[in-house]
Design a protein around this motif. Structure first.
Motif, mmCIF file in Angstrom:
data_model
loop_
_atom_site.group_PDB
_atom_site.id
_atom_site.type_symbol
_atom_site.label_atom_id
_atom_site.label_comp_id
_atom_site.label_asym_id
_atom_site.label_seq_id
_atom_site.Cartn_x
_atom_site.Cartn_y
_atom_site.Cartn_z
ATOM 1 N N ARG A 133 44.400 29.218 9.198
ATOM 2 C CA ARG A 133 45.103 28.628 8.152
ATOM 3 C C ARG A 133 46.541 29.223 7.994
ATOM 4 N NH1 ARG A 133 39.958 26.972 4.508
ATOM 5 N NH2 ARG A 133 39.220 25.153 5.933
ATOM 6 N N LYS A 134 46.382 30.646 8.094
ATOM 7 C CA LYS A 134 47.589 31.336 7.912
ATOM 8 C C LYS A 134 48.547 31.090 8.857
ATOM 9 C CE LYS A 134 49.111 36.269 7.427
ATOM 10 N NZ LYS A 134 48.614 37.742 7.362
ATOM 11 N N ARG A 135 48.247 30.981 10.149
ATOM 12 C CA ARG A 135 49.193 30.756 11.135
ATOM 13 C C ARG A 135 49.385 29.053 11.220
ATOM 14 N NH1 ARG A 135 46.346 31.650 17.009
ATOM 15 N NH2 ARG A 135 45.308 29.895 17.301
ATOM 16 N N GLN A 136 48.667 28.502 10.715
ATOM 17 C CA GLN A 136 48.806 26.780 10.643
ATOM 18 C C GLN A 136 48.880 26.566 11.984
ATOM 19 O OE1 GLN A 136 52.693 26.423 8.430
ATOM 20 N NE2 GLN A 136 51.463 26.171 6.389
ATOM 21 N N GLN A 137 47.786 26.874 12.664
ATOM 22 C CA GLN A 137 47.561 26.413 13.942
ATOM 23 C C GLN A 137 46.058 26.590 14.507
ATOM 24 O OE1 GLN A 137 49.905 28.370 17.077
ATOM 25 N NE2 GLN A 137 49.073 27.174 18.825
ATOM 26 N N PRO A 138 45.410 25.651 14.964
ATOM 27 C CA PRO A 138 43.918 25.702 14.994
ATOM 28 C C PRO A 138 43.808 26.777 16.300
ATOM 29 C CG PRO A 138 44.552 23.487 15.442
ATOM 30 C CD PRO A 138 45.875 24.192 15.297
ATOM 31 N N VAL A 139 42.657 27.423 16.081
ATOM 32 C CA VAL A 139 42.268 28.378 16.909
ATOM 33 C C VAL A 139 41.467 27.694 18.061
ATOM 34 C CG1 VAL A 139 40.670 30.365 17.319
ATOM 35 C CG2 VAL A 139 41.886 30.365 15.407
ATOM 36 N N ARG A 140 41.828 28.150 19.362
ATOM 37 C CA ARG A 140 41.075 27.257 20.536
ATOM 38 C C ARG A 140 39.997 28.207 21.181
ATOM 39 N NH1 ARG A 140 46.232 27.891 21.316
ATOM 40 N NH2 ARG A 140 46.041 29.232 23.150
ATOM 41 N N LEU A 141 38.963 27.724 21.041
ATOM 42 C CA LEU A 141 37.596 28.223 21.282
ATOM 43 C C LEU A 141 37.054 27.489 22.217
ATOM 44 C CD1 LEU A 141 36.143 29.417 17.960
ATOM 45 C CD2 LEU A 141 37.389 30.807 19.810
ATOM 46 N N ALA A 142 36.266 28.059 23.288
ATOM 47 C CA ALA A 142 35.529 27.382 24.479
ATOM 48 C C ALA A 142 34.191 27.340 24.310
ATOM 49 C CB ALA A 142 36.164 27.946 25.944
ATOM 50 N N ALA A 143 33.252 26.446 24.780
ATOM 51 C CA ALA A 143 32.047 26.269 24.883
ATOM 52 C C ALA A 143 31.755 25.626 26.202
ATOM 53 C CB ALA A 143 31.342 25.717 23.860
ATOM 54 N N VAL A 144 30.565 26.037 26.990
ATOM 55 C CA VAL A 144 30.442 25.498 28.199
ATOM 56 C C VAL A 144 29.961 24.059 28.440
ATOM 57 C CG1 VAL A 144 29.361 27.749 28.958
ATOM 58 C CG2 VAL A 144 27.867 26.067 28.283
ATOM 59 N N ALA A 145 29.644 23.325 27.533
ATOM 60 C CA ALA A 145 29.675 21.762 27.385
ATOM 61 C C ALA A 145 29.315 21.570 25.936
ATOM 62 C CB ALA A 145 28.273 21.547 28.175
ATOM 63 N N PRO A 146 29.687 20.250 25.807
ATOM 64 C CA PRO A 146 29.716 19.842 24.194
ATOM 65 C C PRO A 146 28.281 19.438 23.638
ATOM 66 C CG PRO A 146 31.196 18.353 25.402
ATOM 67 C CD PRO A 146 30.523 19.156 26.449
ATOM 68 N N TRP A 147 27.326 19.543 24.838
ATOM 69 C CA TRP A 147 26.091 19.142 24.409
ATOM 70 C C TRP A 147 25.039 20.649 24.569
ATOM 71 C CZ3 TRP A 147 25.039 19.580 29.295
ATOM 72 C CH2 TRP A 147 26.169 19.060 30.036
ATOM 73 N N SER A 148 25.923 21.977 24.567
ATOM 74 C CA SER A 148 25.077 23.110 25.042
ATOM 75 C C SER A 148 24.788 23.710 23.752
ATOM 76 C CB SER A 148 25.827 23.916 25.597
ATOM 77 O OG SER A 148 27.175 24.111 24.950
ATOM 78 N N SER A 149 23.691 24.703 23.894
ATOM 79 C CA SER A 149 23.497 25.720 22.615
ATOM 80 C C SER A 149 24.645 26.746 22.364
ATOM 81 C CB SER A 149 22.314 26.793 23.284
ATOM 82 O OG SER A 149 22.520 27.302 24.366
#
Length: 409
Positions: A133-149
């Protein structure tokens, strides 16, 4: 559930099982290398896939009978609403824990400079929200699949900070074998991924492990053996033989004395080796005494504390998380009981003299230490199941058919 595409007929009991090159593919690999499949009368062909989507699609089209799967996959495949559902069954957990939340160097330094206690995931999640929120830009994170643990653990960790949205974070699907390139190129700033990719990222100095998945849900089911339901129904005896072979491999894997041999086998090009730094541990990242491929902070294990038992209550918790994050419409309890088969596991394990809990469900999140339950042959040790934020999932699976709409998750 919809009728699946027919499996093409095979002679004998030849099985094509898929795996993704991760440490927790080890039960399938060692069952093959130790001759355990052959002992059980199975001719198994292991097929390496570069992504979970590829493995899912090949199982859906009947090109594979099954394979190593993310714990939510049998549920998401069987009850899919965004694609034709394909009934998939699991009667065994292959591994627990093993995921890490690794942040790139810049993002990790932001956490270091904040007042957040790095041992407390809720505090670090709040610090990350504040930074976004301070930098006013979303943090981009990765996960191996949308339906993954991995995806669910990331979202549950971030949600612990309070109300978060697309203005704060973007979670991008990236296959495990592409995770290093995605972080190095700056396409993502952090990730939740399975081993050995967290270790590789740290050794390449591309990032640091901030949290383990174990801190979000202790001893969560990570990978399972999933097979098409039509195959399991047609070959019930062979399904049990498959579980017996994998149980032998899982028990072997939990012995540290076997880890040097395991590392050498996993490093072979047809398994995991070609993806990793050829200058590290004979192409493989090793930990502690230089003999084990398992990161000591990620609590990965395969057999102890009833690791292989497929709890209905844990599957139901996973389903509620898929619903809460908009990845599943609803869960029918009768359908869940067709997907998760604890009785099949009991029969296979019992034939090897391995005891199992007599109940199918328990209160998830209630136990912060290992505990004991009644088993078929005596007391059974069961792993802790703490959920982040002291959550409790009190679902006892009484067999009544009911639905859980998204707004009740």
């Amino acid at each position: 559930m919809a009728n699946p595409t027919s499996i093409r007929p095979r002679t004998g009991f030849h099985l094509r099982l898929g795996f993704v090159p991760l440490l927790d593919s080890a039960p399938l690999i060692m069952a093959q290398e130790l001759g355990l499949f052959e002992t059980e009368g199975l001719q198994v062909e292991l097929v390496r896939e570069s992504s979970w989507a590829s493995l899912r699609d090949k199982v859906s089209f009947g090109l594979l009978e099954g394979g190593q799967m993310l714990a939510p996959m049998p549920i998401s495949m069987s009850l899919a609403s965004d694609r034709p559902p394909v009934p998939v069954t699991t009667a065994m957990v292959l591994s627990r824990n093993g995921n890490g939340i690794t942040l790139g160097n810049q993002l990790f330094n932001e956490i270091l400079q904040s007042a957040a206690n790095q041992l407390k995931p809720i505090e670090t999640a709040r610090a990350l929200v504040s930074y976004a929120r301070k930098r006013q830009q979303p943090v981009r994170l990765a996960a191996v699949a949308p339906w993954s643990s991995h995806d669910l653990q990331l979202r549950d960790w971030l949600d612990a900070a309070g109300a978060v949205n697309g203005q704060d974070f973007q979670i991008i699907p990236v296959s495990p074998v592409q995770m290093m390139d995605a972080l190095q190129s700056g396409a993502v700033e952090g990730c939740c991924v399975g081993e050995p990719w967290n270790s590789v990222l740290e050794r390449r100095k591309l990032g640091y492990i901030l949290h383990s998945g174990h801190q979000i849900w202790q001893n969560a089911p990570e990978k399972v053996i999933g097979v098409r339901t039509d195959w399991a129904n047609q070959h019930q005896a062979m399904h049990r033989h498959l579980i017996r072979a994998l149980l032998g491999a899982c028990r072997w894997l939990d012995s540290a004395n076997n880890h040097p041999m395991l590392a050498r086998i996993l490093a072979r090009p047809n398994y995991l080796g070609e993806y990793f730094d050829r200058n590290i541990g004979e192409q493989f990242p090793l930990h502690s005494d230089g003999q084990s491929p398992f990161h000591p902070g990620l609590h990965q294990h395969f057999f102890r504390h009833s690791a292989n038992f497929p709890w209905l209550s844990q599957a139901h918790w996973l389903a509620t998380r898929l619903i809460a994050h908009g990845q599943l419409d609803r869960i029918d309890i009768a359908s869940l009981r067709q997907i998760i088969l604890p009785d099949v596991f009991r029969e296979a394990a019992g034939s090897l003299g391995i005891d199992t809990p007599m109940i199918d469900s328990k209160t998830e999140g209630q136990h912060q230490r290992p505990f004991r339950l009644d088993g078929q042959f005596g007391p059974v040790d069961v792993a802790s199941d703490y959920l982040l934020g002291n959550q409790l999932h009190d679902w006892q699976g009484n067999g009544r058919s009911q639905s859980l709409p998204a707004n009740e998750a």
